[in-house]
Motif scaffolding. Sequence first.
Motif: not given
Lengths: 325, 331
Positions: B150, B152-154, B181, B188-191
């Motif tokens: 998903h 990671s940044d808003g 967010s 895990v979060g990707g930017k």
Amino acid sequence: MEEVAYAEKTLKEIRTRGLFLERFLKFSFGFWALFAGLLFPILAGLILLYEARLAIEKFGFIHFLTYTNWDPVAEDFGALTMIFGTVVSTILSMLIAAPVAIGIAIFITELAPNWFKSIVSTAVELLAAIPSIIYGLWGFFILTPIMATKVEPWLQEKLGDVPLIGKLFQGAPTGVDVLTTSLVLSIMIIPFMASVVRDAFNMVPPIMKESAYGLGATKWEVIRQVVIPYTASGIAGGLILSAGRALGETMAVTFLAGNNPQIPKSLLDSFTTITVALANQFTEADTDIYLSALYYVGLLLYLVSFTMLGIAKFMVLRLEKRWKV
Amino acid sequence: MKKVLLATAVFSGAVLALEITGAGATFPYPIYSKWAYEFNRETGNKVNYQSIGSGGGIRQIINRTVDFGASDGPLTPEEVEKNKLLQFPTVIGADVITYNVPEIGKTVLNMDQKAVCDIYMGKIKKWNDPYLQQLNPNVKLPDRPIVVVHRSDGSGTTWIFTNWLSKVCPEWKEKVGYGTSVKWPVGVGGKGNEGVTNYVKRSQGGIGYVEYIYAKQNNMPVARIKNREGNFVEPNMKTIQEAAKHAKWDKSKHFYEVLTDQPGKDAYPITGATFILLAKDQPERAKKATTFFKWAYEKGDKYAEELNYIPMPENVKKLIFEYWKEHGVAP
């Protein structure tokens, strides 16, 4: 007579001008030193405090510090996961970097042949000039696949069943985790640490080393019993500077941490740090309390840095006292 | 006298080009800057748009530091009224679900509401889960763990995705909710879109959501999603615009309408519009902004399509023009 008076006058003029210049420099430099060194940090802290007031009122200090939930939708915030991530990744990267950096410094100052010294020195300093985003991209595209498919499964196989230590290597190896982040962070801080420590080593008076050699000490004994004790505070200073950089590092960590606000259960778990949370969420923080909570976290980073650097400075002072020659 | 006035007006109009400032959402930045460029070439007026994020855009227009603000999620009618704002949609985008399952390559998978929800809740853990297999009877799904990715940044992308999940999955609504967010149950979060994409590409068994435009430009495999009429719909220009056509746009509610899960046989369900905010109590500044957006609605569609944005349907544009007139900010 006239000439004497004239000469006196010019002399006076020159003197007053010199005095004026001296005073001017004293005040202006003093002002800037005061501003940058004292006023600016205080102002920054006050602004953070002011912007964070909403969140401070709502969540309190101890609760915010020890609470692990970070839920922007429910507007329920706690900072423990981020503080934990920041402190753990900094300490781990220091643990990896310190021996390497000290080793590099020893090699450059004591072991390497002269023509080779400058090459290694420059190479290490070049490392420091690489922007952190490059480390992030390199870590993300090159290092994490290797970690995920080779290094981490190998570590799990070898260490997974060892009691206690094995616990640190549980979970699916994804490559974006505490281990990879700390590794890249350590590579980023090694050049700083190594240059400062090298400069400290160079300050050891040759006469001390020579007298040790004269007493029949080996190279290793000189390094261990003369150079390192003499420069202990310099080494500690280098470590502090690098800790500061690791604490505040954002770009590279954003790529490698996995960005999950959770307390990592092992070295192979994803996590987040204070700066990463700020960088990720600041632009889209749409409610007042959300934004205020982010400022609050920023304030905590400010306090964490102060505390960590304070502790380190205290250690340096104690070391200096102990090794005073 | 009148003639002189008119002449001065025309003259000064020609000399004094408008300077329009805006700030906000990053998602529509490419099209706003393209429009600004073409608008400037045609009329000489300048538009300065800074993509500082939706949250920043909303705050800036509330503080009246810009002529228009831009946000990916609409403000509720109450929020618009409270801050004396006006709001209308400009272009439409969509989120697509992309995946990396080496065994099936670029085969298009079918996903329904429950499948996506359960994957993101962490309940479906493997690709050969019976539920996924039953949705895709012609594909042999492998026994491989699903790696959930998903943002990671808003971001507005997350807003649209979680809003859709909240509408179609009661459990998601209750436990997670929606926003730029959220507290993700797994993954895990990707930017950024590129972070999510690269993470999906790299992890075998990965799944993630990205903007339609991004997936299209990068030629990624994209799932068909079941809409509320029960059809599996592939995201494309037509199906996304279909979602906007059937939406109940309401002027009196300041176009507060979320395009996720809209009716329509071919409507793609994970769709969202991006919005502009104007200051109602500063009609002169608002008019400057509407000059630009009127031009964009009339002449900007082709640029939008070039960049894979979906322009507003004609009936909605008409409504927006009427809305401007009603509030006295028509250019």
